[in-house]
Scaffold this motif. Structure first.
Motif, PDB file in Angstrom:
ATOM      1  N   LYS A  28     -27.801  -8.341 -18.395  1.00 20.05           N
ATOM      2  CA  LYS A  28     -28.482  -7.535 -17.399  1.00 20.05           C
ATOM      3  C   LYS A  28     -29.233  -8.449 -16.439  1.00 20.05           C
ATOM      4  O   LYS A  28     -29.901  -9.397 -16.870  1.00 20.05           O
ATOM      5  CB  LYS A  28     -29.464  -6.578 -18.065  1.00 20.05           C
ATOM      6  N   THR A  81     -33.689  -8.626  -7.457  1.00 24.58           N
ATOM      7  CA  THR A  81     -33.550  -7.707  -6.327  1.00 24.58           C
ATOM      8  C   THR A  81     -32.737  -8.364  -5.209  1.00 24.58           C
ATOM      9  O   THR A  81     -32.614  -9.597  -5.168  1.00 24.58           O
ATOM     10  CB  THR A  81     -34.934  -7.324  -5.774  1.00 24.58           C
ATOM     11  N   PRO A  97     -34.167  -0.893 -12.296  1.00 26.33           N
ATOM     12  CA  PRO A  97     -32.712  -0.937 -12.058  1.00 26.33           C
ATOM     13  C   PRO A  97     -32.171  -2.349 -12.268  1.00 26.33           C
ATOM     14  O   PRO A  97     -32.866  -3.337 -12.000  1.00 26.33           O
ATOM     15  CB  PRO A  97     -32.578  -0.511 -10.595  1.00 26.33           C
ATOM     16  N   HIS A  98     -30.952  -2.435 -12.757  1.00 26.80           N
ATOM     17  CA  HIS A  98     -30.367  -3.746 -13.011  1.00 26.80           C
ATOM     18  C   HIS A  98     -28.852  -3.710 -12.832  1.00 26.80           C
ATOM     19  O   HIS A  98     -28.214  -2.673 -12.993  1.00 26.80           O
ATOM     20  CB  HIS A  98     -30.690  -4.224 -14.435  1.00 26.80           C
ATOM     21  N   ALA A  99     -28.338  -4.852 -12.489  1.00 23.44           N
ATOM     22  CA  ALA A  99     -26.884  -5.019 -12.445  1.00 23.44           C
ATOM     23  C   ALA A  99     -26.444  -5.644 -13.759  1.00 23.44           C
ATOM     24  O   ALA A  99     -27.269  -6.156 -14.531  1.00 23.44           O
ATOM     25  CB  ALA A  99     -26.497  -5.927 -11.284  1.00 23.44           C
ATOM     26  N   ARG A 142     -22.841  -2.618 -10.589  1.00 18.19           N
ATOM     27  CA  ARG A 142     -23.992  -2.661  -9.686  1.00 18.19           C
ATOM     28  C   ARG A 142     -25.167  -1.892 -10.291  1.00 18.19           C
ATOM     29  O   ARG A 142     -25.012  -1.122 -11.245  1.00 18.19           O
ATOM     30  CB  ARG A 142     -23.618  -2.071  -8.330  1.00 18.19           C
ATOM     31  N   SER A 143     -26.315  -2.066  -9.657  1.00 17.80           N
ATOM     32  CA  SER A 143     -27.522  -1.411 -10.185  1.00 17.80           C
ATOM     33  C   SER A 143     -27.454   0.111 -10.083  1.00 17.80           C
ATOM     34  O   SER A 143     -28.165   0.816 -10.791  1.00 17.80           O
ATOM     35  CB  SER A 143     -28.767  -1.924  -9.442  1.00 17.80           C
ATOM     36  N   ASP A 144     -26.579   0.620  -9.212  1.00 15.39           N
ATOM     37  CA  ASP A 144     -26.419   2.080  -9.133  1.00 15.39           C
ATOM     38  C   ASP A 144     -25.353   2.595 -10.107  1.00 15.39           C
ATOM     39  O   ASP A 144     -24.999   3.777 -10.088  1.00 15.39           O
ATOM     40  CB  ASP A 144     -26.072   2.507  -7.699  1.00 15.39           C
ATOM     41  N   GLY A 145     -24.840   1.686 -10.929  1.00 14.54           N
ATOM     42  CA  GLY A 145     -23.878   2.086 -11.953  1.00 14.54           C
ATOM     43  C   GLY A 145     -22.426   2.046 -11.520  1.00 14.54           C
ATOM     44  O   GLY A 145     -21.524   2.343 -12.319  1.00 14.54           O
ATOM     45  N   THR A 146     -22.166   1.668 -10.260  1.00 14.92           N
ATOM     46  CA  THR A 146     -20.776   1.641  -9.795  1.00 14.92           C
ATOM     47  C   THR A 146     -20.144   0.282 -10.104  1.00 14.92           C
ATOM     48  O   THR A 146     -20.792  -0.754  -9.982  1.00 14.92           O
ATOM     49  CB  THR A 146     -20.686   1.900  -8.283  1.00 14.92           C
ATOM     50  N   THR A 162     -17.701  -3.029  -9.666  1.00 17.17           N
ATOM     51  CA  THR A 162     -17.243  -3.842  -8.549  1.00 17.17           C
ATOM     52  C   THR A 162     -15.715  -3.903  -8.547  1.00 17.17           C
ATOM     53  O   THR A 162     -15.054  -3.638  -9.551  1.00 17.17           O
ATOM     54  CB  THR A 162     -17.792  -5.273  -8.627  1.00 17.17           C
TER      55      THR A 162
END
Length: 472
Positions: free
Chosen positions: A101, A105, A141-143, A178-182, A184
């Motif tokens: 994780k 930012t 939030p995290h990637a 990504r941090s929004d859950g999508t 790559t």
């Protein structure tokens, strides 16, 4: 890939515009390789870029593939629809420690790269969270990033480029989720290729560096690597990347320009691949001959003259019925009026005389005006010039010879030769006004072919229209 495994290839275009001719060439190579080995050829629409992906672009891809005759197995797969599966793999790698994780930012990453650039260091981001204790993780939030190796080399054995090596210090901890859950693109491609059973990844060499990074995911998951074959890009005649300034770059544009799909397949196959000195070949020969070893390392240059030459050969050698089917599709593509039954019948009768030396379907349609039009045939500018008073007089005097001629090619040639001898004229003086009278054009099949196709009565009627003189 293990011996005996069925070959599975894919084409995975992004639906963000028209289907580029380079994508079409890549699709063809994948199609040839799979079909020539009894394998499967799959289509995946890489529509994860939701801001740029459009339904219209997806439809353009499907139309382009269909026109080129590159049929795929099963349904086209939407990459976006598989986002849940991609995220599942990212979390699986997180569990095994092959990913971590990262709470950095965008501002922190940008500042890191700015400092690295100023100091002359690599701008590959080194996350401070790579080796952090999970107990120190904030509620933020995290990637999810891959834990790329820091020592040694990553090697890709490529069937076109050979053995390609990267120092692992040059590979970054790329983001998987990504941090929004999508997910790559880099993660999605690997998961989809694995799940779809893809054995051979044949794609443009602009993806070669991606292969090194994507191989890290394969190895982390314990999945077998596909066979890679990264093919050179297509350049314009000037050696620069093919673009609009060189001419058409979208597949559908070539259909509208009247090129036959068979000719396009032949030309695209030769664009970066060779089988000895063979230039013209059939689909059956391409399927038998195509192999990755024949792909050139150097970029190919697009040559419209070679394309036209090959397309002309394909039209000339095609079955008449197949050409007629293609013409119907061509006219639809350019929003022209559909053919009537009478016009189709005329084309069928005349096809033997039309397909020789026609490089495009547009040229063929132009030559076919004598069976597509109807009386009276009003001559265009050039044809009208061939119907001056003296030339019309020649046609009037020729009429009785045609009325009495045997309506065969030999009979017509003999009748006109006898007339020419009688009047001390060369065929070059008789043919232009006769062509203008029969077709109202200067670009036509031979006058003998036209007369044989339309028959005696129609021939004499058109001459009468052009001369204003009844032969009765």
């Amino acid at each position: 890939m293990q011996d005996g495994t069925q070959v599975v290839t894919r084409i995975a275009p992004s639906p963000t515009g028209f289907m580029h001719i380079g994508t079409a060439r890549t699709a063809l190579f994948n199609w040839l390789y799979a079909r020539g080995r009894g394998g499967r050829f799959l289509l995946r629409i890489e529509d994860t870029d939701r801001e740029r992906a459009t339904p219209g672009a997806t439809e353009a891809i499907l139309r382009g593939m269909t026109w080129l005759g590159l049929g795929w197995d099963g349904e086209a797969v939407s990459q976006f629809a598989r986002a849940g599966r991609h995220a599942e793999i990212a979390h699986a790698m997180l569990e095994t420690g092959d990913a971590y994780k990262c709470f950095s930012t965008p501002d922190e990453i940008a500042a890191y790269r700015e400092t690295a650039r100023a100091e002359g260091r690599s701008t590959n981001f080194r996350s401070p969270w790579r080796d952090a204790d999970p107990a120190d993780y904030p509620d933020a939030p995290h990637a999810i990033r891959i834990r790329a190796p820091r020592e040694g080399e990553t090697v890709i054995e490529d069937r076109v480029q050979g053995s390609v090596r990267w120092k692992n210090t040059d590979l970054d901890d790329m983001i998987l989720l990504r941090s929004d859950g999508t997910p790559t693109y880099m993660l999605a491609v690997v998961v989809d290729d694995h799940d779809m059973g893809v054995t051979h990844v044949i794609r443009g060499d602009d993806h070669l560096a991606n292969a090194a990074r994507q191989s890290l995911i394969y190895r982390a998951m314990g999945w077998p690597l596909p066979v890679y074959a990264h093919i050179p890009l297509i350049l314009g005649p000037d050696g620069k990347k093919l673009s609009k300034r060189h001419g058409a770059t979208g597949v559908e544009e070539y259909q509208k320009m009247g090129y036959p799909a068979s000719g396009m397949r032949n030309y695209l196959a030769r664009l970066g691949w060779s089988h000895g000195d063979d230039e013209f070949f059939t689909d059956a020969q391409a399927l038998e001959w195509f192999d990755l070893d024949g792909i050139n390392k150097a970029p190919a240059r697009f040559d419209f003259k070679k394309l036209e030459n090959l397309c002309g050969q394909h039209i000339a050698s095609a079955e008449d019925s197949g050409i007629l089917t293609d013409l119907v599709a061509y006219l639809s593509a350019i929003d022209a009026d559909p053919l009537t039954k009478t016009q189709e019948d005329g084309l069928s009768r005349a096809m033997y005389s039309l397909k020789e030396r026609s490089k495009t379907y547009g040229e063929l349609i132009e030559k076919a005006h004598f069976v597509l039009g109807s009386r009276p045939f009003l001559p265009d500018g050039k044809a009208a010039a061939a119907l001056d008073p003296v030339s019309r007089g020649i046609l009037i005097e020729l009429t009785p010879h045609l009325q009495n001629a045997s309506w065969t090619r030999d009979g017509l040639e003999d009748a006109i030769a006898a007339f020419a001898g009688e009047k001390d004229l060369k065929l070059g003086r008789i043919a232009p006004p006769l062509r203008a009278a029969l077709a109202g054009r200067t670009v036509t099949p031979s006058v003998f072919d036209m007369m044989l196709v339309i028959g005696r009565e129609e021939t004499l009627g058109r001459i009468e229209d052009a001369t204003g003189h009844s032969g009765n």
